[in-house]
Design a protein around this motif. Sequence first.
Motif, PDB file in Angstrom:
ATOM      1  N   ASN A  22       1.001  -1.139   0.172  1.00  0.00           N
ATOM      2  CA  ASN A  22       0.302   0.425  -0.349  1.00  0.00           C
ATOM      3  C   ASN A  22       0.870   1.139  -0.098  1.00  0.00           C
ATOM      4  O   ASN A  22       1.135   1.898  -0.618  1.00  0.00           O
ATOM      5  CB  ASN A  22      -0.702   0.008   1.217  1.00  0.00           C
ATOM      6  N   LYS A  23       1.552   1.055   1.057  1.00  0.00           N
ATOM      7  CA  LYS A  23       3.096   2.639   0.955  1.00  0.00           C
ATOM      8  C   LYS A  23       4.442   2.099   0.365  1.00  0.00           C
ATOM      9  O   LYS A  23       4.929   3.250  -0.106  1.00  0.00           O
ATOM     10  CB  LYS A  23       2.551   2.786   2.350  1.00  0.00           C
ATOM     11  N   THR A  24       4.596   1.081   0.264  1.00  0.00           N
ATOM     12  CA  THR A  24       5.769   0.931   0.404  1.00  0.00           C
ATOM     13  C   THR A  24       6.366  -0.487  -0.754  1.00  0.00           C
ATOM     14  O   THR A  24       4.945  -1.095  -0.945  1.00  0.00           O
ATOM     15  CB  THR A  24       7.025   0.246   1.664  1.00  0.00           C
ATOM     16  N   SER A  25       7.429  -1.216  -0.962  1.00  0.00           N
ATOM     17  CA  SER A  25       7.412  -1.580  -1.995  1.00  0.00           C
ATOM     18  C   SER A  25       8.877  -2.421  -1.673  1.00  0.00           C
ATOM     19  O   SER A  25       9.826  -2.567  -0.841  1.00  0.00           O
ATOM     20  CB  SER A  25       7.819  -1.802  -3.005  1.00  0.00           C
ATOM     21  N   VAL A  26       9.027  -3.720  -2.327  1.00  0.00           N
ATOM     22  CA  VAL A  26      10.559  -4.410  -1.995  1.00  0.00           C
ATOM     23  C   VAL A  26      11.175  -4.726  -3.537  1.00  0.00           C
ATOM     24  O   VAL A  26      10.101  -5.371  -4.132  1.00  0.00           O
ATOM     25  CB  VAL A  26      10.344  -6.026  -1.555  1.00  0.00           C
ATOM     26  N   ARG A  27      12.472  -4.316  -3.766  1.00  0.00           N
ATOM     27  CA  ARG A  27      13.087  -4.110  -4.635  1.00  0.00           C
ATOM     28  C   ARG A  27      14.122  -5.098  -5.262  1.00  0.00           C
ATOM     29  O   ARG A  27      14.813  -4.712  -3.732  1.00  0.00           O
ATOM     30  CB  ARG A  27      13.425  -2.798  -4.464  1.00  0.00           C
ATOM     31  N   THR A  28      14.243  -5.486  -5.644  1.00  0.00           N
ATOM     32  CA  THR A  28      16.183  -6.467  -6.060  1.00  0.00           C
ATOM     33  C   THR A  28      16.825  -5.966  -6.761  1.00  0.00           C
ATOM     34  O   THR A  28      16.696  -6.144  -8.070  1.00  0.00           O
ATOM     35  CB  THR A  28      15.656  -8.087  -5.901  1.00  0.00           C
ATOM     36  N   ASP A  29      17.857  -5.708  -6.091  1.00  0.00           N
ATOM     37  CA  ASP A  29      18.855  -5.339  -7.172  1.00  0.00           C
ATOM     38  C   ASP A  29      19.980  -6.387  -7.507  1.00  0.00           C
ATOM     39  O   ASP A  29      20.594  -6.375  -6.501  1.00  0.00           O
ATOM     40  CB  ASP A  29      19.581  -3.841  -7.026  1.00  0.00           C
ATOM     41  N   ASP A  30      20.542  -6.322  -8.555  1.00  0.00           N
ATOM     42  CA  ASP A  30      22.334  -7.203  -9.008  1.00  0.00           C
ATOM     43  C   ASP A  30      22.778  -6.154  -8.824  1.00  0.00           C
ATOM     44  O   ASP A  30      23.270  -5.019  -9.898  1.00  0.00           O
ATOM     45  CB  ASP A  30      21.653  -7.548 -10.465  1.00  0.00           C
ATOM     46  N   VAL A  31      23.796  -6.019  -7.757  1.00  0.00           N
ATOM     47  CA  VAL A  31      24.585  -5.100  -7.817  1.00  0.00           C
ATOM     48  C   VAL A  31      26.301  -4.946  -8.281  1.00  0.00           C
ATOM     49  O   VAL A  31      26.654  -6.492  -7.403  1.00  0.00           O
ATOM     50  CB  VAL A  31      24.320  -3.991  -6.053  1.00  0.00           C
ATOM     51  N   TYR A  43      16.015  -4.712  -1.044  1.00  0.00           N
ATOM     52  CA  TYR A  43      15.247  -3.753  -0.009  1.00  0.00           C
ATOM     53  C   TYR A  43      14.211  -3.413   0.153  1.00  0.00           C
ATOM     54  O   TYR A  43      13.509  -3.500  -0.836  1.00  0.00           O
ATOM     55  CB  TYR A  43      16.235  -2.947   0.235  1.00  0.00           C
ATOM     56  N   GLN A  44      13.704  -3.002   1.209  1.00  0.00           N
ATOM     57  CA  GLN A  44      12.240  -2.264   0.781  1.00  0.00           C
ATOM     58  C   GLN A  44      12.359  -0.327   0.577  1.00  0.00           C
ATOM     59  O   GLN A  44      13.393   0.333   0.592  1.00  0.00           O
ATOM     60  CB  GLN A  44      11.777  -2.284   2.351  1.00  0.00           C
ATOM     61  N   VAL A  45      11.678  -0.125  -0.617  1.00  0.00           N
ATOM     62  CA  VAL A  45      11.385   1.634  -1.346  1.00  0.00           C
ATOM     63  C   VAL A  45      10.376   2.100  -0.724  1.00  0.00           C
ATOM     64  O   VAL A  45       9.002   1.728  -0.244  1.00  0.00           O
ATOM     65  CB  VAL A  45      11.509   1.563  -2.668  1.00  0.00           C
ATOM     66  N   HIS A  46      11.269   3.400   0.219  1.00  0.00           N
ATOM     67  CA  HIS A  46      10.006   3.647   1.062  1.00  0.00           C
ATOM     68  C   HIS A  46      10.561   5.334   0.902  1.00  0.00           C
ATOM     69  O   HIS A  46      10.746   5.566   0.684  1.00  0.00           O
ATOM     70  CB  HIS A  46      10.574   3.703   2.980  1.00  0.00           C
ATOM     71  N   PRO A  47       8.661   5.511   0.720  1.00  0.00           N
ATOM     72  CA  PRO A  47       8.654   7.285   0.462  1.00  0.00           C
ATOM     73  C   PRO A  47       9.316   8.329   1.094  1.00  0.00           C
ATOM     74  O   PRO A  47       9.284   9.669   0.767  1.00  0.00           O
ATOM     75  CB  PRO A  47       6.781   7.748   0.248  1.00  0.00           C
ATOM     76  N   GLY A  48       9.375   7.450   3.220  1.00  0.00           N
ATOM     77  CA  GLY A  48       9.816   8.793   3.539  1.00  0.00           C
ATOM     78  C   GLY A  48       8.915   9.313   4.879  1.00  0.00           C
ATOM     79  O   GLY A  48       7.918   9.207   4.710  1.00  0.00           O
ATOM     80  N   SER A  49      10.115   9.508   5.710  1.00  0.00           N
ATOM     81  CA  SER A  49       9.254  10.323   6.987  1.00  0.00           C
ATOM     82  C   SER A  49       9.696  11.259   7.642  1.00  0.00           C
ATOM     83  O   SER A  49      10.594  12.097   7.332  1.00  0.00           O
ATOM     84  CB  SER A  49       8.719   8.558   8.041  1.00  0.00           C
ATOM     85  N   VAL A  50       8.506  11.840   8.764  1.00  0.00           N
ATOM     86  CA  VAL A  50       8.938  13.267   8.617  1.00  0.00           C
ATOM     87  C   VAL A  50       8.747  12.753  11.080  1.00  0.00           C
ATOM     88  O   VAL A  50       7.519  11.945  10.963  1.00  0.00           O
ATOM     89  CB  VAL A  50       8.079  14.319   8.487  1.00  0.00           C
ATOM     90  N   ALA A  51       9.348  13.829  11.355  1.00  0.00           N
ATOM     91  CA  ALA A  51       9.013  13.305  12.603  1.00  0.00           C
ATOM     92  C   ALA A  51       9.901  14.905  14.169  1.00  0.00           C
ATOM     93  O   ALA A  51      10.229  15.329  13.756  1.00  0.00           O
ATOM     94  CB  ALA A  51       9.792  11.895  13.385  1.00  0.00           C
ATOM     95  N   VAL A  52       8.286  14.181  14.913  1.00  0.00           N
ATOM     96  CA  VAL A  52       8.696  16.058  15.005  1.00  0.00           C
ATOM     97  C   VAL A  52       8.289  16.289  17.088  1.00  0.00           C
ATOM     98  O   VAL A  52       8.194  15.142  17.650  1.00  0.00           O
ATOM     99  CB  VAL A  52       6.933  16.830  14.896  1.00  0.00           C
ATOM    100  N   LEU A  53       9.763  16.135  17.356  1.00  0.00           N
ATOM    101  CA  LEU A  53       9.866  16.550  18.807  1.00  0.00           C
ATOM    102  C   LEU A  53       9.665  17.906  19.717  1.00  0.00           C
ATOM    103  O   LEU A  53      10.494  18.751  19.326  1.00  0.00           O
ATOM    104  CB  LEU A  53      11.800  16.144  19.444  1.00  0.00           C
ATOM    105  N   ALA A  54       8.187  17.974  20.098  1.00  0.00           N
ATOM    106  CA  ALA A  54       7.886  19.155  20.212  1.00  0.00           C
ATOM    107  C   ALA A  54       8.121  19.530  22.061  1.00  0.00           C
ATOM    108  O   ALA A  54       7.861  18.084  22.752  1.00  0.00           O
ATOM    109  CB  ALA A  54       6.539  19.093  20.154  1.00  0.00           C
TER     110      ALA A  54
END
Length: 208
Positions: A22-31, A43-54
């Motif tokens: 739904n939000k992430t995927s798995v990619r396989t690369d030959d490196v 590895y998991q392909v992820h859109p990125g995140s933000v966090a807040v220390l308030a």
Amino acid sequence: MAIKDTPEEWQVTATAVPFTGNKTSVRTDDVVMPDGSVVRRDYQVHPGSVAVLALDDEDRVLLIRQYRHPVRHRLWEIPAGLLDVPGENPLSAAQRELYEEAHVKAEDWRVLADIYPTPGGCDEAVRIFFARGLSAAEGERFLVEEEEADMEHARVPLPELVRGVLAGELHNTCLVTGVLALTAALAGDGIDALRPAGTPWPARPFDA
């Protein structure tokens, strides 16, 4: 030699996406390795995140507590969320998450830390913001569901969280990093020396 992370990309001879979620995927690369051999990396392909220390006016950190199924724990965390929209401004996303998860707004925003939480198995990048000048957000509370419907809230003094981290009682990556980074900032050049909230983020370029 400067102790600084640098971008680098080794040759990929083949790539595939065996799973898309739904939000992430798995990619396989030959490196291609430095010795010329080719190895497969998943590895998991992820859109990125933000966090807040308030931090409130009593020097307490705003926390949430929710169930995290992959680790079978209910964790204390700082507000955080995905960068759901490509090119999304991370500050806007962080402000949204603070409102949605805590119904709070903040006047002063800085960049506290940029991290790759699990670089050996996921390309997720997280920007952790520091926020202060807190007040209640206007309007109705955001409608929560699923794990967030069972969310708890607390405000905890920073030294108590440092003790919990060092005692092995707190485990969330953004909470641990944020708490220790803020402690270091306060012991060093201070909050005003932190990077501005709009500082460029090469890991997840965004619209101004």
